[in-house]
Structures are given as structure tokens and as C-alpha cells.
Design a protein around this motif. Structure first.
Motif, PDB file in Angstrom:
ATOM      1  N   ILE A 204       0.852  -1.192   0.000  1.00  0.00           N
ATOM      2  CA  ILE A 204       0.000   0.000   0.000  1.00  0.00           C
ATOM      3  C   ILE A 204       0.885   1.238   0.000  1.00  0.00           C
ATOM      4  O   ILE A 204       1.825   1.330   0.802  1.00  0.00           O
ATOM      5  CB  ILE A 204      -0.916   0.040   1.244  1.00  0.00           C
ATOM      6  N   TYR A 205       0.608   2.169  -0.889  1.00  0.00           N
ATOM      7  CA  TYR A 205       1.342   3.431  -0.877  1.00  0.00           C
ATOM      8  C   TYR A 205       0.488   4.534  -1.478  1.00  0.00           C
ATOM      9  O   TYR A 205      -0.465   4.286  -2.216  1.00  0.00           O
ATOM     10  CB  TYR A 205       2.680   3.303  -1.614  1.00  0.00           C
ATOM     11  N   VAL A 275      -2.515   4.548   5.231  1.00  0.00           N
ATOM     12  CA  VAL A 275      -1.764   3.334   4.901  1.00  0.00           C
ATOM     13  C   VAL A 275      -1.752   2.382   6.086  1.00  0.00           C
ATOM     14  O   VAL A 275      -1.946   1.164   5.932  1.00  0.00           O
ATOM     15  CB  VAL A 275      -0.329   3.693   4.462  1.00  0.00           C
TER      16      VAL A 275
END
Length: 292
Positions: A204-205, A275
Motif C-alpha cells: 500500500i502506498y 496506509v
């Protein structure tokens, strides 16, 4: 949990036209070889009106004038042991007026008429479709709108139903695809032999995407209801989702969301909070959302 229809709003102002699909604006069909003509007749026998051809990429465009407007069968024979990668892509960002659904399963893609009927049973209108054959891969695109409003699909619950309906149809007519789909086990077909480690698979970013929005990229192990769960996490931290691209690629979900906070891009602190929340939940699907 159903979310307001205003959740998804594409920022793209111009709809996808023939040029974007790689289709000529001219209504005169170019010359085809006998092999190409045979492929086209095989794929679109019994269709509605076929309006354009492009010899460059062998694209066929068909307008939807009934339940038999698009049909497709395998173009070549493949080794029985080879199972191509199944891909279902839902694009909310490229067309301001329609939801685009793209389906690919090597050159084995068939039973598209039944897929269209299944989508119509959800209260949707398949306005048009395109079939693109490049090498050994056949990609089919459906341009979908709601029957009641004539607008693109915005409700995340309905988007998830579209995704699962298409995957279920794929499993029905190509049960061998279950070996590369997480939904194979979920729909009671054949569970994939390969199991993903959620900790390893989850990435995840957040990236910059201009002053007014950010791009959230999520890659994680696929499962039913994943889209709705992700959007609930995002909205629970008061972040707005403007548009999305939902990509199911085999066992993995690769989703992109254009997000904003009070009309602006996410700062570094808020990005990190988002995030962390998503990673915590996605790595522990059995955890109650309200527990964090």
C-alpha cells in the motif's frame, strides 16, 4: 454497507471515444486478409451492427442492439496444460459517462452473451462493447451504465457485484480459471493450489497526483467483498474517493483510488494514517473493522 452514490465521481471531463479505443472514426472498413475476415465472422456471427474495424490491432467494435450484440470464441487452440491469467478490470476513471469493464482470459474468452445477460440482470445496460485481439490474448471491454439513470455505476456495493458476477461467469464457462483465481474456492469450484501470504502480498502506498488529490495504490490477496471493505476503511478516516480502477489479476487485487481530504491532496501524516489503517485491516481479514 452501502455508500452514497456521490462517492465515485470521475474527474475525467471527456468521455472515451473511438480514438481512445483505437478505432478509426471512418465508417468504411479497410481491406482484410481472408484469415482476418474469417476471425471476424467467427467472433461476431449474429451480432448487432458492426460499425468499425481496425486492421492495425484487429479490433472489432459492436454496438449493442440486443442480447446477442457481442459474442466471442477462442481464436486458437492452446496446450491443454496451459492456463492463462484471468483478469477483470473495472475502470471508473477513463470515461465520464460509463463504467468500463475489461475481461481477459488468454484466447479462451467465450460465453460473452451470457456475461452481458448477467449484467443486465443486475439492472445495468451494456451500451457497447469492443473486442481486441493482440497475439494470443483476447480482451473484451463492456461500457456499462445504470438502466434507471443512464449514468455510470457509482455505488461500491454494485461495483463489487459486477466484479463477482463477471468472475462467477468466468468460472462457470472456464472452470479451469479457478486454479488462478481466489474466487475459485469462494464460489465452490476448485481452490487454487497456490496460496498467497497476505503479509507478503499486501503493498500500500500513496503518491502525489496534483494539488487537489492523491493516488492510493493497493495490492493485496483477493477475496469477495474486498472493494467494499477497502472503501469503508477509507471513508472511516474521512477521506473522499473520487474515482477508482479495480483490477482483479489472478489471486491478487490491484486497485487504484484517486482520494482527497477536504478538496485537497493528502499530506504525509494523513497518508501514513491511511496506509497504516488499510495495512492493519487487510493483513488481518478476520479482525473486526471497529476494533482498531
Amino acid at each position: 454497507m452501502a455508500l452514497p452514490n456521490s462517492l465515485f465521481f470521475s474527474s475525467c471531463s471527456s468521455p472515451v471515444g473511438l480514438r481512445r479505443s483505437g478505432i478509426s472514426d471512418s465508417h468504411s472498413a479497410p481491406h482484410f486478409s481472408s484469415i482476418e475476415s474469417s476471425i471476424i465472422r467467427k467472433n461476431f456471427s449474429g451480432c448487432g451492427s458492426i460499425t468499425n474495424f481496425s486492421a492495425k490491432k484487429n479490433i472489432v467494435y459492436a454496438a449493442n442492439e440486443g442480447p446477442n450484440a457481442v459474442s466471442s470464441t477462442s481464436l486458437t487452440d492452446q496446450d491443454a496444460d496451459y492456463i492463462p491469467m484471468p483478469i477483470v478490470l473495472i475502470d471508473q476513471d477513463s470515461d465520464s459517462e460509463a463504467t468500463i469493464v475489461q475481461l481477459s482470459f488468454g484466447d479462451r474468452l467465450g460465453a460473452l452473451i451470457d456475461t452481458m445477460r448477467a449484467l443486465k440482470d443486475l439492472g445495468l445496460d451494456v451500451a457497447k462493447g469492443t473486442v481486441l485481439t493482440e497475439g494470443s490474448v483476447t480482451q473484451t471491454k463492456f461500457f456499462i451504465t445504470r438502466l434507471d439513470t443512464g449514468r455510470k455505476v457509482e455505488d461500491p456495493d454494485m461495483l463489487e457485484r459486477i466484479r463477482l458476477t463477471i468472475i462467477n461467469n468466468l468460472l462457470k464457462y472456464h472452470p479451469e480459471s479457478s486454479e488462478q483465481l481466489a474466487m475459485g474456492e469462494a464460489f465452490g469450484v476448485k481452490a487454487p493450489e497456490k496460496k498467497l501470504d497476505i503479509d507478503i502480498a499486501t503493498r500500500i502506498y500513496v503518491k502525489e497526483d496534483g494539488p487537489k488529490r492523491s493516488l492510493l495504490c493497493i495490492e493485496t490477496a483477493d477475496r469477495p467483498g474486498l472493494l467494499v471493505e477497502i472503501i469503508k476503511i477509507i471513508t472511516d478516516v474521512n477521506i473522499d474517493v473520487e474515482s477508482a480502477e479495480i483490477d482483479t489479476e489472478g489471486l491478487v487485487a490491484k486497485d487504484k483510488f484517486h482520494v482527497s481530504y477536504r478538496g485537497a491532496a493528502l499530506n504525509s501524516s494523513l497518508s501514513q494514517v491511511l496506509v497504516n489503517c488499510l495495512r492493519y485491516y487487510l493483513r488481518r481479514p478476520e479482525t473486526d473493522i471497529d476494533s482498531y
